[in-house]
Design an enzyme around this catalytic site. Sequence first.
Site, PDB file in Angstrom:
ATOM      1  N   ASP A 105       0.896  -1.052  -0.041  1.00 10.55           N
ATOM      2  CA  ASP A 105      -0.073   0.079   0.028  1.00 10.55           C
ATOM      3  C   ASP A 105       0.988   1.239  -0.239  1.00 10.55           C
ATOM      4  O   ASP A 105       2.181   1.133   0.011  1.00 10.55           O
ATOM      5  CB  ASP A 105      -1.160   0.003   0.977  1.00 10.55           C
ATOM      6  CG  ASP A 105      -0.221  -0.070   2.559  1.00 10.55           C
ATOM      7  OD1 ASP A 105       0.990   0.204   2.535  1.00 10.55           O
ATOM      8  OD2 ASP A 105      -0.801  -0.175   3.394  1.00 10.55           O
ATOM      9  N   ASP A 278      -8.117  -7.559   0.651  1.00 13.33           N
ATOM     10  CA  ASP A 278      -7.065  -7.667   1.756  1.00 13.33           C
ATOM     11  C   ASP A 278      -7.789  -7.232   3.062  1.00 13.33           C
ATOM     12  O   ASP A 278      -8.510  -6.400   2.879  1.00 13.33           O
ATOM     13  CB  ASP A 278      -5.561  -6.864   1.713  1.00 13.33           C
ATOM     14  CG  ASP A 278      -6.030  -5.449   2.162  1.00 13.33           C
ATOM     15  OD1 ASP A 278      -6.667  -4.605   1.328  1.00 13.33           O
ATOM     16  OD2 ASP A 278      -5.714  -5.192   3.337  1.00 13.33           O
ATOM     17  N   CYS A 316     -13.609 -28.353   6.900  1.00 12.92           N
ATOM     18  CA  CYS A 316     -12.224 -27.903   6.428  1.00 12.92           C
ATOM     19  C   CYS A 316     -11.142 -28.834   6.712  1.00 12.92           C
ATOM     20  O   CYS A 316     -11.015 -29.440   7.730  1.00 12.92           O
ATOM     21  CB  CYS A 316     -11.998 -26.584   7.317  1.00 12.92           C
ATOM     22  SG  CYS A 316     -10.335 -25.839   7.092  1.00 12.92           S
ATOM     23  N   CYS A 318      -7.943 -28.018   6.562  1.00 16.99           N
ATOM     24  CA  CYS A 318      -6.604 -27.407   6.970  1.00 16.99           C
ATOM     25  C   CYS A 318      -5.957 -28.192   7.880  1.00 16.99           C
ATOM     26  O   CYS A 318      -6.464 -29.203   8.605  1.00 16.99           O
ATOM     27  CB  CYS A 318      -6.592 -25.947   7.499  1.00 16.99           C
ATOM     28  SG  CYS A 318      -7.346 -25.716   9.055  1.00 16.99           S
ATOM     29  N   CYS A 321      -7.619 -28.133  11.325  1.00 16.38           N
ATOM     30  CA  CYS A 321      -8.901 -28.854  11.604  1.00 16.38           C
ATOM     31  C   CYS A 321      -8.656 -30.457  11.340  1.00 16.38           C
ATOM     32  O   CYS A 321      -9.431 -31.204  11.869  1.00 16.38           O
ATOM     33  CB  CYS A 321      -9.865 -28.435  10.378  1.00 16.38           C
ATOM     34  SG  CYS A 321     -10.505 -26.755  10.689  1.00 16.38           S
ATOM     35  N   HIS A 347      -6.114 -21.853  10.433  1.00 19.40           N
ATOM     36  CA  HIS A 347      -7.242 -22.068   9.883  1.00 19.40           C
ATOM     37  C   HIS A 347      -8.300 -21.070   9.415  1.00 19.40           C
ATOM     38  O   HIS A 347      -8.779 -21.015   8.083  1.00 19.40           O
ATOM     39  CB  HIS A 347      -8.317 -22.561  10.932  1.00 19.40           C
ATOM     40  CG  HIS A 347      -9.820 -22.787  10.783  1.00 19.40           C
ATOM     41  ND1 HIS A 347     -10.435 -23.541   9.847  1.00 19.40           N
ATOM     42  CD2 HIS A 347     -10.731 -21.740  10.863  1.00 19.40           C
ATOM     43  CE1 HIS A 347     -11.671 -23.358   9.514  1.00 19.40           C
ATOM     44  NE2 HIS A 347     -11.906 -22.142  10.209  1.00 19.40           N
TER      45      HIS A 347
END
Length: 395
Positions: A105, A278, A316, A318, A321, A347
């Site tokens: 930015d 974002d 999920c 991931c 999880c 997660h």
Amino acid sequence: MLAEACGQPSYTRRTVFRFDVEARDGRARAGRLETPHGVVETPIFMPVGTAGAVKAMTGHELERVGARILLANTYHLMLRPGEALVADLGGLHGFTGWPGPFLTDSGGYQVFSLSQLRRLDEQGVRFRSHIDGSAHLLTPERSIEIQMQLGADIIMAFDECPPFPAPREAVADATARTARWAARSRAAHTRKDQWLFGIVQGGVHEDLRIRSAEGLMKLDFPGYAIGGLSVGEPKCDRDRVLESLDPILPEAKPRYLMGVGTPADLLEGVARGVDMFDCVLPTRNARNGQMFTSQGRLVIRNRRFREDPRPPDPDCGCYTCRTASRAYLRHLHMAREITAAILMTIHNLAFYLDTLRHVRETIRSGCFEDYRCRMTRIFAAPVATDPRDDDPTGS
Ligand SMILES: [Zn+2]
């Protein structure tokens, strides 16, 4: 070029940028963004790596959760460790070791939200660092110079982001200044291996937004960011602004909605033609013990999770999880173990990135609207806020 001076051949590997919208469903777009450091499928969520790192994550974990492009903050990096040091060590890519694309930015938003003793005039903003009180001047030329040193693939024009609420006249002045600063940013930017995006301002006023977009389009930026939203305005105002800009902004160029938001906000943005997002929410909330799941939000400190053997999100895949129970995460969080922040950040980022993968798939298969309606109902499920559930003592 900087990268060659540092012995890094990556910038010369491929300097051609490209963006193609490949599928549409309603106003939602699925596209492909090519950068010198890799291809990004859009719509995409960019994890926020404020000071050159996504908090609680390594690059390895970011790759594993499916991150493709990271955001880094110019304001933080210019103050510490300084852009010259980052440039000397190979720019953001060489310094951090992240091989994929970066976006920085302009520093404007943080100057207005974090620094002390600001003084703004046509030249730029004088401010004191929130770290050590040192005096700095950020101008469009200086912001671009810093961002060229940092070496992200996509960089932002320097803008003035007025607070919300602000009198219309103040918003109009900030929008006009943002246009003049965009032209100065454009003139100061010389690196061919970076894309410079303009930032549309104008608060919640549709006419100011459209005027801002049209002014920027005369400068022919390769992409357009929509700034100054998610600063406290009602969601209906944000939706209205996005709907007013959708037919104005060029169809063939990427659109980036800055600092937004919850998973539901992302779906609403996509439905109004946005390609890039974002936000600090998934990472910040993870550190505060709040997880976004396919069943709604989960506040891990709640007493009812004390003996809960289930994963945070049964749908999920991931690492968290697959390996951690709610009871274990609650224990780690209450014991203030840093592993709690790591596991919950993994997660939350996986959930955001998976949600946008589903978004891209459903746009391509023509069923995005069904997906959006279904997920919006789930995301609207109430957060567990029953105070009797809370157990801040950790007992
Ligand atoms: Zn998960």
